[in-house]
Design an enzyme around this catalytic site. Structure first.
Site, PDB file in Angstrom:
ATOM      1  N   ALA A 123       0.936  -1.094   0.061  1.00 47.28           N
ATOM      2  CA  ALA A 123       0.702   0.129   0.306  1.00 47.28           C
ATOM      3  C   ALA A 123       1.231   0.987  -0.150  1.00 47.28           C
ATOM      4  O   ALA A 123       1.810   0.832   0.778  1.00 47.28           O
ATOM      5  CB  ALA A 123      -0.842   0.003   1.686  1.00 47.28           C
TER       6      ALA A 123
ATOM      7  N   ASN B 229      -0.596   7.547   0.370  1.00 46.33           N
ATOM      8  CA  ASN B 229      -0.844   9.127  -0.539  1.00 46.33           C
ATOM      9  C   ASN B 229      -1.058   9.922   0.741  1.00 46.33           C
ATOM     10  O   ASN B 229      -2.792   9.706   0.812  1.00 46.33           O
ATOM     11  CB  ASN B 229      -1.112   8.916  -1.774  1.00 46.33           C
ATOM     12  CG  ASN B 229      -0.741   8.300  -2.866  1.00 46.33           C
ATOM     13  OD1 ASN B 229       0.637   8.256  -2.909  1.00 46.33           O
ATOM     14  ND2 ASN B 229      -1.178   6.677  -2.630  1.00 46.33           N
TER      15      ASN B 229
ATOM     16  N   HIS C 131      -1.557   0.848   9.378  1.00 44.17           N
ATOM     17  CA  HIS C 131       0.052   0.580   8.911  1.00 44.17           C
ATOM     18  C   HIS C 131      -0.322   2.329   8.378  1.00 44.17           C
ATOM     19  O   HIS C 131       0.219   3.085   8.743  1.00 44.17           O
ATOM     20  CB  HIS C 131       0.306   0.380   7.922  1.00 44.17           C
ATOM     21  CG  HIS C 131       1.971   0.242   7.656  1.00 44.17           C
ATOM     22  ND1 HIS C 131       3.639   0.031   8.589  1.00 44.17           N
ATOM     23  CD2 HIS C 131       2.766   1.536   6.683  1.00 44.17           C
ATOM     24  CE1 HIS C 131       4.457   0.361   7.518  1.00 44.17           C
ATOM     25  NE2 HIS C 131       3.823   1.024   6.499  1.00 44.17           N
ATOM     26  N   GLU C 132      -1.108   1.947   7.100  1.00 43.21           N
ATOM     27  CA  GLU C 132      -0.834   3.548   6.032  1.00 43.21           C
ATOM     28  C   GLU C 132      -2.201   5.206   6.542  1.00 43.21           C
ATOM     29  O   GLU C 132      -1.170   6.334   6.421  1.00 43.21           O
ATOM     30  CB  GLU C 132      -2.054   2.873   4.526  1.00 43.21           C
ATOM     31  CG  GLU C 132      -1.227   2.052   3.727  1.00 43.21           C
ATOM     32  CD  GLU C 132      -0.133   2.466   3.551  1.00 43.21           C
ATOM     33  OE1 GLU C 132       0.588   3.090   3.421  1.00 43.21           O
ATOM     34  OE2 GLU C 132       0.452   1.656   4.332  1.00 43.21           O
TER      35      GLU C 132
END
Length: 931
Positions: free
Chosen positions: A329, A332, A364-365
């Protein structure tokens, strides 16, 4: 970014920005060092030559800081039929010192026109002055030569028109395809810019320190939608029936976080407690698999906003499943892109491991929206400040939002996995020099992600969770919309903590970030005294080796030790910052165990009778040690065998208690090593040991194997144990396992793939079914038809277990072709085939013979290419294989290719050889006694 393969997708912009939202001048410039004196006119001979034969006015890889960007106004028009795009941008820049040129990054873009306007030109609407554009592809830079010197402390607008093809790989602005249920192939366009690929989509200051605001416009056909970092504020119709979407201006951010997508996806949406709209996008036929991701992202976003005491700063957050994606992933800002296996959950075919993975990746993202996006490292040498923190926050956030997933028990493996690499001399410090794009890509590895997370967890355990949390919140608030480095984090933690000991956070933590490796703490009990000694732990290098001494020099860690003893329930702490130390215990103790709950990033060796005492304890009453301590003992014992500090029979004796083990993670850890030994010996075709080890595993673990059902019942760990045990039992040709899997596979085929088999055993059933020609062919057919990325992963693994080399070769050919098996899956496929004894040489030969073709598909230094190299070689364990690999790497070095992974592979193979030389006879004898 999550590294399971590498990258992201989505973004773009255009216009001159009013100064109202620009920060005061002193804030903009404060993080940029003053430029050096321009030497171009003084010593032109020292500068490179541009593509047109003229001198290029800049010779460094890093951009000068004379000119800095404030705002990008970016317009993009991709054509998904001709697979190219036209674009234009206006960049508002601030000149900090007089200069004759502006240096930007640009890679593979055709610059058609470039002009410059001053503030006065804009005020009086004067046309822009045409700029000469020089290109230096070796550094991926262009120089805009201005007719008159730009004056200090003034702003200018640079307008550039450019065009390019949509990229074929996974970087920059690239094309991705998917097949509909009806068999139609559709194309989308997506971006993936981290670390240095924004320059493939638009000319820019492509370094993390050059933060700016972005306004984006995207032109598209009416059958598509466009997505970018910010919400769409309006859509206008333009010539030819096309639509142009205008997106809101972003917050101040680095170029690698810009993203945009043109696609025909559908979405499901919800609203977080703070009012942020969260949407999950996927191709229309996979829309039904988006619901779990929406649930998880809403929960996790609420958690992070409360935990950090900082609101998510954008009005929306999109999560998009991309059909072709290199990594797990990419974070952004406001438009997170994912590989489909990292976002889409299919209740019929996604296992409990798949669910845990999806939850981890989303966690995580989302953590990156603060660590990485809000506060960004100054340079890529400190990428661990992004990735280590995001990996650490997985532990904190998933434990809080999904306690039933029991992620806390799995986090230990994060540290155990990186120790394998960090205990090699080819490892590198967490904070490590990186200048070229290839060196920067190599920083995205286990050390940055996992070791970074592990030392943060150790520090949190040492300071207390409350103090640590207060410190990181202070760090985030102080450096919001700015860049930071190692010292900024340590200062934030130091200012807000009182340790009660003479501990300086920065002094302590630099021993973990600025030197590579992991410490070994040697403990020797002498009555009521504990003699402590620290060394550098080296896997595959023994104390008697001549290189051992030099490799120990100048290594010293400040280690926050914890320990427990037989005489107290208390967890004791001791700060070790010297080579040796002595601890005096208040009373005699029959055993001592260091590194309580394995929260510390170090390995422990017990000299004298220490290991014997612990083995006795485990056999008599293993519950006197915490479950995580039992896991830690198993891990450390077998690591010490690889370092020549503990005999293999002693480590194997430690596992004998496992028949009584009630902690599933501890049981799985012991099984992991036994399975590893089996595969190692099996690949060398040492039949007497493989047969005896197989017999031992099936006999010793028969009670727990026989207890397993073929259902989805039980807790997360019950289901994980079922998957691991049945997979191993069937691999070892355990008759009841093979019979049940064969029966289920036959029923599944008879139902034309409609029978619902437990997702946790699906891979096992497919793997057994793949051993016949008819079964293998049917699975390959189903692979092409399946709409579940989770199921496709399981089928592909099963196909790779075939014992027929022609079938394995067909898989590789399909992976290279990239239609039936996507190129994004080629690295994992080669890794799986290389793990198959019938495919190990096949995969390696393919890599050697097709190296140039692989380089056309994957960037040098990319995670995928590193995975291919490591995956097809790291299991080798003979001197002939070592020599063969070494010669191949030397041939690549002669061509100018020299990667860090080469040394890692050579060390790993040498370690494997050493392990077999030292332990083969011991293993043979131990098994003869044990069965």
């Amino acid at each position: 970014m999550v590294n399971s393969c590498r990258k992201l997708n989505c973004n773009i912009y255009i216009g001159f920005y009013c100064s109202a939202i620009i920060l005061p001048l002193i804030c903009i410039c404060s993080q940029f060092s003053q430029p050096t004196i321009d030497q171009f006119t003084k010593d032109p001979g020292a500068f490179p030559v541009a593509t047109n034969g003229e001198l290029f006015p800049w010779r460094e890889l890093r951009l000068p800081t004379v000119v800095i960007p404030l705002h990008y106004d970016l317009f993009i028009h991709p054509n998904l039929t001709s697979l190219d795009f036209v674009a234009s941008e206006k960049i508002e820049v601030l000149v900090r010192d007089a200069t004759q040129f502006i240096i930007l990054h640009s890679n593979g873009l055709e610059i058609m026109n470039a002009t410059l306007q001053s503030e006065e030109d804009l005020r009086y609407r004067k046309p822009g002055k045409k700029l000469t554009v020089l290109s230096y592809p070796a550094h991926q830079q262009i120089a805009l030569m201005v007719p008159e010197k730009l004056r200090a402390d003034l702003r200018y607008s640079v307008a550039i028109d450019f065009q390019a093809k949509l990229a074929d790989g996974f970087e920059g602005f690239y094309k991705s395809t998917y097949r509909t249920l009806g068999g139609e192939t559709r194309t989308i366009a997506v971006t993936d810019f981290e670390p240095t690929e924004a320059r493939m989509a638009f000319p820019c200051f492509d370094e993390p320190l050059f933060k700016a605001n972005f306004s984006i416009k995207i032109r598209r056909e009416s059958r598509h939608i466009a997505l970018s970092n910010m919400p769409k504020i309006k859509t206008v119709e333009v010539d030819g029936g096309l639509l142009e979407d205008h997106f809101g201006t972003t917050v101040k951010m680095s170029t690698y976080l810009v993203a945009y997508i043109v696609c025909d996806f559908n979405s499901v949406s919800g609203t977080a407690s703070s009012g942020v709209k969260v949407s999950v996008y996927a191709s229309p036929d996979k829309w039904s698999q988006t619901h779990y991701a929406l649930e998880a992202s809403l929960k996790l976003l609420d958690f992070y906003e409360k935990y950090f005491d900082i609101q998510y700063p954008l009005p929306k957050l999109d999560l998009v499943a991309i059909p072709d994606f290199a990594s797990g992933a990419m974070e952004n800002w406001g438009l997170i892109t994912y590989r489909e296996t990292s976002l889409l959950f299919d209740p019929k075919t996604s296992s409990t491991s798949d669910k845990l993975w999806i939850t981890e990746v989303i966690a995580h993202e989302l953590a990156h929206q603060w660590f990485g996006n809000l506060v960004t490292m100054e340079w890529w040498n400190d990428i661990w400040l992004n990735e280590g923190f995001a990996t650490y926050m997985e532990l904190i956030s998933v434990n809080a939002t999904y306690p039933e997933l029991q992620f806390d028990d799995d986090f230990m493996n994060t540290c155990f996995e990186v120790i394998k690499k960090d205990s090699l001399n080819s490892s590198h410090p967490i904070s490590n020099q990186a200048e070229t794009p290839t060196q920067i890509q190599e920083m995205f590895d286990a050390v940055s992600y996992k070791k970074g997370a592990c030392i943060l967890n150790m520090l949190k355990d040492f300071l207390s969770e409350g103090k640590f949390k207060t410190g990181i919140i202070h760090y985030l608030k102080k450096f919001s919309y700015r860049n930071a480095k190692n010292d900024d984090l340590w200062n934030s933690l130091s200012n807000l903590t009182f340790l009660g000991e003479n501990v300086e956070i920065k002094e302590m933590m630099t021993t973990w970030t600025l030197q590579k490796g992991i410490p070994l703490v040697v403990v020797k009990q002498e009555g009521r005294s504990l003699r402590l000694r620290q060394e550098r732990f080296l896997n595959g290098v023994f104390r008697e080796d001549p290189e051992w001494g030099p490799l120990q020099e100048r290594y010293l860690w400040h280690i926050p030790l914890t320990y427990a003893t037989s005489s107290s329930n208390e967890i004791h702490k001791h700060f070790l910052k010297s080579k040796t130390d002595t601890l005096d215990l208040p009373e005699t103790t029959s055993w001592v165990k260091f590194n309580v709950d394995s929260n510390g990033y170090y390995i422990v060796h017990y000299e004298g009778h220490g290991w014997d005492q612990l083995i006795t304890l485990l056999n008599q009453n293993h519950t006197l040690l915490r479950p995580k301590d039992r896991i830690g003992l198993i891990h450390d014992a077998f690591q010490l065998v690889s370092a020549g500090r503990l005999t293999l029979d002693k480590a194997l004796d430690l596992t004998r208690y496992l028949q009584r083990e009630t902690s599933i993670p501890a049981l799985l850890k012991g099984l992991e090593y036994l399975e590893l030994f089996y595969h190692t010996i099996d690949r060398r075709n040492i039949s007497d040991i493989t047969e005896n080890l197989k017999h031992y595993i099936l006999q010793y673990f028969k009670p727990v194997i026989d207890m397993q059902s073929w259902s989805d019942e039980g807790s997360v760990w019950d289901r994980m144990l079922r998957s691991v045990l049945l997979k191993l039992a069937c691999y070892l040709n355990h008759t009841p396992c093979i019979q049940k899997a064969t029966e289920l596979f036959s029923q599944w085929v008879e139902s034309s793939g409609k029978l619902n088999i437990s997702a946790d055993v699906l891979k096992i059933v497919y793997s057994v079914g793949a051993q016949t020609t008819a079964g293998w062919n049917y699975l390959l057919e189903q692979y092409g038809l399946s709409l579940s990325a989770a199921e496709k992963n399981k089928i592909l693994y099963a196909l790779s277990t075939s014992k027929h080399q022609e079938k394995l070769m067909k898989l590789i050919e399909l992976g290279m072709e990239g239609k039936v098996i996507k190129t994004q899956d080629l690295a994992a496929l080669l890794h799986a085939i290389a793990r198959n004894p019938k495919g190990q040489q096949l995969a390696w030969n393919f890599v050697k013979e097709n190296w140039t073709h692989l380089l056309k598909k994957f960037d040098l230094g990319s995670f995928a290419l590193r995975m291919i190299i490591f995956g097809t070689t790291s299991h080798f364990s003979s001197k002939d294989e070592l020599q063969e690999v070494k010669l191949f790497f030397e041939s690549l070095k002669d061509q100018g290719v020299d990667l860090e992974i080469f040394q890692i592979v050579l060390e790993t193979i040498s370690k494997n050889i050493r392990w077999l030389e030292k332990n083969l006879s011991t293993l043979r004898n131990w098994l003869l006694i044990s069965i």
